[in-house]
Scaffold this motif. Structure first.
Motif, mmCIF file in Angstrom:
data_model
loop_
_atom_site.group_PDB
_atom_site.id
_atom_site.type_symbol
_atom_site.label_atom_id
_atom_site.label_comp_id
_atom_site.label_asym_id
_atom_site.label_seq_id
_atom_site.Cartn_x
_atom_site.Cartn_y
_atom_site.Cartn_z
ATOM 1 N N VAL A 197 9.352 7.214 -7.717
ATOM 2 C CA VAL A 197 10.772 7.284 -7.389
ATOM 3 C C VAL A 197 11.542 6.870 -8.641
ATOM 4 C CG1 VAL A 197 10.849 4.911 -6.526
ATOM 5 C CG2 VAL A 197 12.520 6.561 -5.704
ATOM 6 N N ASP A 198 12.710 7.449 -8.848
ATOM 7 C CA ASP A 198 13.456 7.169 -10.085
ATOM 8 C C ASP A 198 14.892 6.741 -9.817
ATOM 9 O OD1 ASP A 198 14.078 9.651 -9.106
ATOM 10 O OD2 ASP A 198 14.020 10.697 -11.024
ATOM 11 N N THR A 199 15.094 5.965 -8.750
ATOM 12 C CA THR A 199 16.434 5.473 -8.427
ATOM 13 C C THR A 199 16.744 4.153 -9.114
ATOM 14 O OG1 THR A 199 15.565 4.256 -6.529
ATOM 15 C CG2 THR A 199 16.333 6.506 -6.135
ATOM 16 N N ALA B 298 9.653 4.900 -0.739
ATOM 17 C CA ALA B 298 9.848 3.627 -1.433
ATOM 18 C C ALA B 298 10.753 2.696 -0.625
ATOM 19 C CB ALA B 298 10.453 3.881 -2.817
ATOM 20 N N ALA B 299 11.803 3.259 0.001
ATOM 21 C CA ALA B 299 12.696 2.438 0.825
ATOM 22 C C ALA B 299 11.952 1.886 2.035
ATOM 23 C CB ALA B 299 13.896 3.263 1.270
ATOM 24 N N ASN C 29 15.211 14.169 -5.896
ATOM 25 C CA ASN C 29 14.237 14.751 -4.984
ATOM 26 C C ASN C 29 12.913 13.995 -4.981
ATOM 27 O OD1 ASN C 29 15.923 16.924 -4.177
ATOM 28 N ND2 ASN C 29 15.488 17.950 -6.127
ATOM 29 N N THR C 30 12.891 12.806 -5.560
ATOM 30 C CA THR C 30 11.662 12.008 -5.560
ATOM 31 C C THR C 30 11.514 11.294 -4.212
ATOM 32 O OG1 THR C 30 12.919 10.267 -6.666
ATOM 33 C CG2 THR C 30 11.578 11.714 -8.041
ATOM 34 N N GLY D 240 0.818 -1.213 0.000
ATOM 35 C CA GLY D 240 0.000 0.000 0.000
ATOM 36 C C GLY D 240 0.845 1.253 0.000
ATOM 37 N N LEU D 241 1.921 1.234 0.797
ATOM 38 C CA LEU D 241 2.818 2.394 0.828
ATOM 39 C C LEU D 241 3.518 2.578 -0.516
ATOM 40 C CD1 LEU D 241 4.176 4.710 2.314
ATOM 41 C CD2 LEU D 241 5.826 3.060 3.266
ATOM 42 N N MET D 242 3.905 1.481 -1.162
ATOM 43 C CA MET D 242 4.556 1.584 -2.467
ATOM 44 C C MET D 242 3.595 2.159 -3.510
ATOM 45 S SD MET D 242 7.513 1.170 -3.884
ATOM 46 C CE MET D 242 8.457 -0.043 -2.961
#
Length: 281
Positions: free
Chosen positions: A147-149, A169-170, A163-164, A136-138
């Motif tokens: 996020v773009d890592t 996400a972590a 800055n995303t 759910g958090l993702m």
């Protein structure tokens, strides 16, 4: 003179005893959400994992549509990076890692070793709730900018230059990781302590062996990923410098820590599948 007593029995040929199984023994949504039955929890996992599979697959479809032409026709460059990253995160942490153990493993391991259930049914249900919380958090991260890592959170990109919503996400991956740990711990305890009499180690089916090996990897390697993601979050929030060469840190240290989990994760994904194929063949 003897008399024979004739006893007439009711005709039971048409009487049907309702069949009780894990689907029908209790009714109502609450009975599913609070269940300790390993089969029902396997079904809960099956439904939720399927949902994430289709979400990750839809993101993969967008990636392929964008790659039909060299130009950015469907989405901007930054959006492509986010879609690519979110696809990887969802498919690795919310489909590939839990897909076979959490569904077939939960359902079949107690049956195959002669146990009534897993050793820790409440922990089993908790692992599903952690999976749902992380997922759910993702999804929230995806809906609020993404996020773009990439799925690897590689430093210093994830700690200094983006800055995303890296922290969100972590955290989602962190929570899903502990779902994996609890599932692996449950399998290990069950296989050690609840085998039927006569079910020795060398009589265990290969399916059970494959899940046992994968469970050891889950329990040993996943906490290392959790610690690594916590360090990434602390680096972003406080700048402690663990991965910052300018402060005496080492960005390559992140790769050592991350891949201490992520290479075993390949076997966490493939060993249960090998167990399935071994049983089928």
């Amino acid at each position: 003179m003897s008399t024979d007593t004739i006893i007439s029995l009711p005709d039971q040929s048409t009487a049907r005893v309702p069949k009780v199984n894990f689907w029908t023994k209790e009714n109502g949504l609450l009975s599913w959400l609070l269940t300790g039955d390993h089969k029902r929890i396997a079904m809960l996992y099956l439904i939720s994992i399927t949902v994430f599979f289709f979400i990750g697959g839809a993101l993969a479809g967008l990636i392929r549509l964008e790659l039909l032409t060299p130009q950015s026709d469907l989405m901007a460059t930054d959006t492509y990076n986010k879609v690519f990253s979110m696809h990887g995160l969802i498919m690795v942490f919310f489909f590939l890692v839990p897909s076979v153990p959490a569904t077939l493993g939960n359902f079949l391991i107690p049956i195959m070793i002669g146990a009534k259930d897993l050793a820790l049914p409440k922990i089993n249900l908790l692992s599903w709730y952690l999976y749902i919380a992380g997922g759910g958090l993702m999804l929230y991260v995806m809906m609020t900018g993404g996020v773009d890592t990439g799925w690897t959170f590689t430093t210093p990109l994830s700690t200094h230059y983006l800055n995303t919503n890296v922290a969100g996400a972590a955290t989602a991956a962190f929570i899903a990781g502990f779902s994996s740990v609890f599932t692996g711990l449950n399998f290990i305890v069950t296989i050690h302590k609840m085998r039927a009499p006569g079910m020795t180690w060398f009589r265990l089916p290969l399916f059970v062996w494959s899940h046992y090996a994968a469970s050891i990897l889950m329990v040993l390697a996943t906490p290392v990923l959790a610690i690594t993601l916590v360090l990434v979050g602390l680096e972003r929030l406080t700048g402690i410098g663990v991965f910052d060469a300018a402060k005496g840190g080492d960005p390559i240290l992140f790769q050592h820590l991350f891949w201490f989990y992520s290479h075993p994760a390949v076997y966490i994904m493939i060993l249960p599948g090998m167990g399935v194929i071994s049983e089928v063949i």
